[in-house]
Design a protein around this motif. Structure first.
Motif, PDB file in Angstrom:
ATOM      1  N   GLN A   1     -21.094  16.361 -56.034  1.00 20.74           N
ATOM      2  CA  GLN A   1     -19.922  16.149 -56.795  1.00 20.74           C
ATOM      3  C   GLN A   1     -19.267  17.320 -56.959  1.00 20.74           C
ATOM      4  O   GLN A   1     -19.482  17.827 -57.751  1.00 20.74           O
ATOM      5  CB  GLN A   1     -20.416  14.986 -57.799  1.00 20.74           C
TER       6      GLN A   1
ATOM      7  N   SER B   1     -20.643   8.574 -53.315  1.00 18.33           N
ATOM      8  CA  SER B   1     -21.692   8.126 -53.424  1.00 18.33           C
ATOM      9  C   SER B   1     -22.404   7.340 -52.100  1.00 18.33           C
ATOM     10  O   SER B   1     -22.138   7.962 -50.882  1.00 18.33           O
ATOM     11  CB  SER B   1     -21.339   6.676 -54.549  1.00 18.33           C
ATOM     12  N   THR B   2     -23.088   6.798 -51.748  1.00 19.66           N
ATOM     13  CA  THR B   2     -23.028   6.291 -50.604  1.00 19.66           C
ATOM     14  C   THR B   2     -23.426   4.246 -50.436  1.00 19.66           C
ATOM     15  O   THR B   2     -23.273   3.687 -51.441  1.00 19.66           O
ATOM     16  CB  THR B   2     -25.486   6.402 -50.782  1.00 19.66           C
TER      17      THR B   2
ATOM     18  N   SER C   1     -22.308  -0.551 -57.461  1.00 20.31           N
ATOM     19  CA  SER C   1     -21.537   0.085 -58.305  1.00 20.31           C
ATOM     20  C   SER C   1     -21.886   0.547 -59.511  1.00 20.31           C
ATOM     21  O   SER C   1     -21.199   2.067 -60.039  1.00 20.31           O
ATOM     22  CB  SER C   1     -19.877  -0.748 -57.758  1.00 20.31           C
TER      23      SER C   1
ATOM     24  N   SER D   1     -28.241   4.117 -60.882  1.00 22.60           N
ATOM     25  CA  SER D   1     -27.709   4.812 -60.390  1.00 22.60           C
ATOM     26  C   SER D   1     -29.522   5.753 -59.821  1.00 22.60           C
ATOM     27  O   SER D   1     -30.176   5.203 -60.647  1.00 22.60           O
ATOM     28  CB  SER D   1     -27.001   6.193 -61.377  1.00 22.60           C
TER      29      SER D   1
ATOM     30  N   ARG E   1     -27.753  10.307 -53.075  1.00 21.17           N
ATOM     31  CA  ARG E   1     -27.185   9.796 -54.209  1.00 21.17           C
ATOM     32  C   ARG E   1     -26.198   8.865 -54.034  1.00 21.17           C
ATOM     33  O   ARG E   1     -25.732   9.114 -53.295  1.00 21.17           O
ATOM     34  CB  ARG E   1     -26.318  11.149 -54.992  1.00 21.17           C
ATOM     35  N   GLN E   2     -26.762   7.650 -54.660  1.00 24.23           N
ATOM     36  CA  GLN E   2     -25.790   6.624 -55.358  1.00 24.23           C
ATOM     37  C   GLN E   2     -25.532   6.578 -56.636  1.00 24.23           C
ATOM     38  O   GLN E   2     -26.481   6.909 -57.674  1.00 24.23           O
ATOM     39  CB  GLN E   2     -26.753   5.167 -55.431  1.00 24.23           C
ATOM     40  N   ARG E   3     -23.958   6.773 -57.138  1.00 26.60           N
ATOM     41  CA  ARG E   3     -24.173   7.423 -58.049  1.00 26.60           C
ATOM     42  C   ARG E   3     -22.792   5.757 -58.973  1.00 26.60           C
ATOM     43  O   ARG E   3     -22.653   5.699 -58.243  1.00 26.60           O
ATOM     44  CB  ARG E   3     -22.440   8.410 -58.424  1.00 26.60           C
ATOM     45  N   ARG E   4     -22.978   6.493 -60.370  1.00 25.96           N
ATOM     46  CA  ARG E   4     -22.830   5.128 -61.099  1.00 25.96           C
ATOM     47  C   ARG E   4     -20.805   5.275 -61.139  1.00 25.96           C
ATOM     48  O   ARG E   4     -20.254   5.983 -61.091  1.00 25.96           O
ATOM     49  CB  ARG E   4     -22.982   4.939 -62.890  1.00 25.96           C
TER      50      ARG E   4
END
Length: 903
Positions: free
Chosen positions: A3, A12-13, A449, A452, A464-467
């Motif tokens: 990031q 994100s993913t 969405s 996290s 990473r899946q981010r907020r």
């Protein structure tokens, strides 16, 4: 790849399939979310499919579960947590730990999965935690473990570029994993000698670009690959050194395929030509770098594990494994199915690639989790679990982020089981799913969405899946919900995490301990001590990870010829072809296959919110060969009733005549359910027949009977609000809901006459004192439109028979507003005259990415005298997004040219 704090774009993913594409998202001031591909992510290098590009459209509060509910009444979180914890504790005390169960999802994050698995197996003391990944890739897991000793996926996506031949088995990759298919197409353009062989009973968008398509008899994959094994041996194409040094079981499997030396007889059994069979065998034998990709057509079978091992066997005896471009490669269907199987989310695995049947594995996990109540035996797999619920053995179940009342076979039975279960908890971000309606407690979870954590894709790459957005209402992370329940159950010391990074570090540390003790393949030791900042900014990591990777890694497993078995050798598993127990009969003479369509995913709770994704195929279409259609008195556009031995009522879908399916076979999409249709839930037809090794249910081999539905009236309706047909005195037997710009479109067919259906539909119109109504009526057709404040609110056309394909323009009616009065007048005239005017003439959307309609394409072909897809793309932009519509563009081009030639 990590990031960038100075950029407004957040990495994100994607929320969908197992490709694990990187995305970048930017929240807008109006609350919307802009999404684009991440140019740095090695899964997709900036490319996105139509579903990924439309992610921003699905970030909405429409249909969201916003507060906890108990028995249908809103409550606060403390009440909900206490109720769940107390009821599970009480049930365990009265009936034992095996009286409760968790059913998880490949859409959970790894951190969510880890704490759920830890709570059930480590502290409740039961193995009853399974996942909808059981329906997706558990046969691949079982096949890997039988052959390699661990659930090892040896390949990387780079194999698609480096392979000289790609064999695609049981997967319409072009629609289900479009980014990977586009990588294959691009690689073939750069290397024209690269071969693509597609093995699928059905002609698909993937086979359209293949050098060879083998439309084998459904379910006969083991026969095909056993024949290949025999051919490789008989023609001197096996690697004896590799076999002797690195494998065991060769002689046993050779004996099991001894009778497959007659290619003519084999080709007849497979229902393909001998020439095509020989071409496939020779290509595999004579090509050094072969990658075999396989997915649900292999896995979702009563012989799925054997199918996987028949493929792996051929790679082992030719040493086409663990090398760049040469691997068997399972492609997963969900964004974190891999992460779930890594942490132990399947009922027959313990945790971190450690097993129940090994006392030392159990001891390590017990000591690591500091528990004396570790489960000591596997729990119930998905189908077994719901059978146990139906029998009253499981009395409390917690379902997280999935919709088993739609996705499991024999779904009417699943609904009945949940309805009679004493205590059902559902954690979800959507309120009114078929499963959520059966819950005693509903817990609002964060959506894509808002969450996290991490996910793992098909090539073992952790991202990473981010907020990205604020959670609406009182939605919470799944890991938080689980740990709060665990604390309330008395396990606070083991579940006192501050945030998801704490959970991830613990999970990574467990994999490191397992690797040190048992040399397991899964090793995240390099991530066990990362700090919060490093976790937050972590770039994609491909395991094994011995240090935090700052550059893109492409690692193959098993490249040294060492496997995770007791003696380090791979097992060549003797397998024999066993026909499916589900055979066609005189009463059920057609074989039903099913799968995804291009722009939808799973049960449409997310993709169904998108106008863009809903524009390509508004209804579920039953593909049937024209010869079969004639035999069963079906014509294009009719409504068909589909019944099976299992079904309690008919499934209803619109007929589409297609040579993509062979005579004797039909194909239906999986996505529609009771929330968006009257009777299009295909899972009601399937039996709960499972693979004896993996427990994965057979989903693509259902004998069915098909009859026409004789309607007396049909209608197409648009409304700004969703409608409840159940409240009508004569609800249409067939109705489908489609999301459109500004509201919803409905397609209907009914056994009542036009006047009665019209009267029913008018009862659904909004009530307003200022509304204006216009109607054109005859004995055969009624056209009705209602406006309010210079805006269309509700409209329909109803007739004895409607050609739905001519009414795509209805989906644009609600976009007209009082700011453009001339467009409103066009819309009024269009409805009342039954003829589209102005912008309503674009026709059915073909390219979802660029929103290009079929009439625009037809006009461009005619006006510009276009002769190839490149010309269509240049003139209309169609096909320049994800590329998954290219095969349809080719078909449109061919059809239009054939019409011209006919004149």
């Amino acid at each position: 790849m990590s990031q960038n704090p100075s950029s407004p774009w957040i990495k994100s993913t994607c929320a969908y399939c197992g490709v694990g594409c990187g995305i970048e998202a930017k929240p807008q001031r109006d609350g919307t979310l802009s999404v684009r591909g991440d140019n740095d992510h090695p899964a997709n290098w900036g490319k996105l499919c139509s579903k990924g590009m439309a992610l921003g459209e699905t970030v909405t509060t429409t249909g969201r579960l916003l507060q906890p509910h108990i028995a249908g009444s809103q409550c606060d979180w403390s009440q909900a947590i206490a109720t769940v914890a107390n009821q599970f504790t009480k049930t365990i005390a009265e009936h034992g730990p095996d009286s409760v169960a968790f059913y998880l999802s490949g859409q959970l994050l790894t951190e969510d999965y880890y704490v759920a698995n830890k709570l059930m197996k480590g502290f409740i003391g039961s193995g009853n935690v399974d996942t909808n990944s059981r329906l997706c890739m558990s046969s691949s897991v079982a096949g890997h473990k039988r052959a390699f000793g661990n659930d090892s996926v040896p390949g990387c996506y780079q194999d698609l570029e480096s392979a000289d031949a790609i064999v695609l088995v049981g997967s319409n990759l072009a629609w289900c994993h479009p980014i990977l298919f586009q990588r294959i197409k691009q690689a073939k353009q750069q290397h024209p000698n690269k071969k693509l062989i597609v093995i699928d009973p059905r002609a698909t968008a993937s086979s359209a670009d293949a050098d060879l398509h083998l439309a084998i008899k459904p379910g006969s994959d083991v026969l095909l690959f056993n024949g290949l094994f025999k051919y490789l041996h008989d023609h001197g194409h096996t690697d004896s050194d590799y076999i002797n040094q690195h494998t065991q079981g060769f002689a046993a499997n050779l004996a099991s395929v001894a009778d497959l030396d007659d290619l003519q007889a084999l080709s007849q059994q497979l229902q393909i030509s001998q020439a095509d069979l020989l071409t496939f065998y020779q290509t595999f034998a004579n090509t050094d770098k072969v990658t075999t990709l396989y997915s649900q057509g292999v896995n979702q079978s009563s012989q799925g594990t054997d199918k996987v091992n028949s493929i792996i066997n051929c790679h082992l005896v030719t040493a086409k494994i663990g090398r760049s471009g040469a691997n068997p490669f399972s492609i997963t269907g969900q964004p974190n199915a891999m992460g779930g199987r890594e942490v132990g989310g399947l009922a027959n695995t313990l945790a971190a690639h450690l097993e129940f049947n090994n006392d030392k594995h159990q001891q390590l996990v017990s000591e690591f989790w500091q528990t004396d109540n570790l489960a000591t035996r596997p729990g119930l797999k998905a189908v077994e679990m719901f059978d146990a619920i139906a029998k009253g053995k499981i009395k409390a179940v917690w379902i997280m982020a999935t919709n088993p009342a739609v996705s499991l076979p024999d779904s009417d039975f699943i609904q009945q089981a949940l309805a009679q279960c004493p205590f059902v908890v559902v954690s979800d971000c959507i309120a009114n799913t078929d499963t959520g309606k059966l819950a005693d407690v509903q817990l609002p979870a964060q959506g894509w969405s808002e969450k996290s954590g991490t996910v793992t894709n098909s090539e073992r790459r952790i991202s990473r899946q981010r907020r990205l957005t604020v959670s609406p209402g009182e939605a919470r992370p799944d890991w938080w919900i689980i740990t709060e329940v665990a604390k309330k159950m008395g396990f606070a010391q083991a579940f006192s995490y501050r945030h998801e990074a704490d959970i991830f570090r613990e999970y990574a540390a467990l994999t490191a301990a397992a690797h040190r003790a048992f040399n397991t393949d899964l090793n995240l030791s390099g991530l066990a001590e990362i700090n919060d900042h490093q976790y937050s900014n972590m770039p994609p990591q491909q395991w094994p990870v011995t240090h935090l990777q700052t550059e893109v890694s492409h690692q193959h497993l098993l490249s040294d010829g060492q496997f995770y078995t007791a003696n380090g050798k791979a097992n060549i598993i003797p397998v024999r072809y066993i026909p499916s127990p589900q055979a066609v009969t005189k009463r059920y003479p057609l074989l039903l296959n099913n799968g995804r369509i291009r722009d939808q995913w799973h049960t449409m709770t997310r993709t169904g919110l998108s106008v863009t994704l809903s524009s390509h195929q508004a209804e579920p279409l039953l593909l049937i060969n024209p010869a079969d259609a004639a035999s069963y008195h079906l014509t294009e556009g009719m409504i068909a009733q589909i019944n099976s031995h299992q079904s309690q009522r008919a499934v209803m879908m619109r007929v589409s005549l297609s040579n993509q399916v062979s005579p004797g076979q039909v194909f239906a999409p999986i996505h529609w359910n009771n929330s968006n249709s009257a009777a299009a839930k295909i899972a009601t037809l399937g039996q709960s027949i499972t693979d004896p090794v993996s427990g994965q249910p057979e989903m693509k081999h259902t004998p069915v009977a098909i009859t026409p539905f004789v309607s007396r009236s049909q209608a197409i309706l648009i409304s700004r609000q969703p409608l409840l047909f159940a409240n009508l005195p004569d609800s249409p037997e067939y109705w489908i809901q489609q999301t459109i710009a500004g509201g919803y479109r409905y397609m209907m067919a009914s056994s009542v006459d036009v006047a009665a259906l019209c009267e029913n539909l008018r009862q659904l119109q909004p009530q307003s004192s200022s509304a204006q109504q216009s109607m054109q009526q005859s004995e055969q057709q009624v056209r009705f439109i209602m406006t309010d404040q210079q805006r269309i609110e509700f409209a329909f056309t109803c007739a004895t028979d409607l050609d739905v394909s001519q009414y795509d323009w209805f989906s644009l009616l609600l976009t007209q507003t009082s700011t453009a009065p001339e467009k409103l007048q066009q819309s009024l005239s269009s409805v009342l005259s039954d003829q589209p005017q102005g912008e309503l003439c674009h026709g059915k959307i073909v390219c979802a990415c660029k929103q290009v309609g079929i009439n625009q394409i037809h006009d461009a072909i005619a006006d510009q005298q276009l002769s190839d897809v490149a010309g269509i793309s240049r003139c209309t932009q169609a096909g320049t997004g994800c590329g998954s519509c290219v095969s349809e563009l080719q078909q449109i081009l061919a059809e239009q040219h054939s019409k011209v030639s006919a004149y």
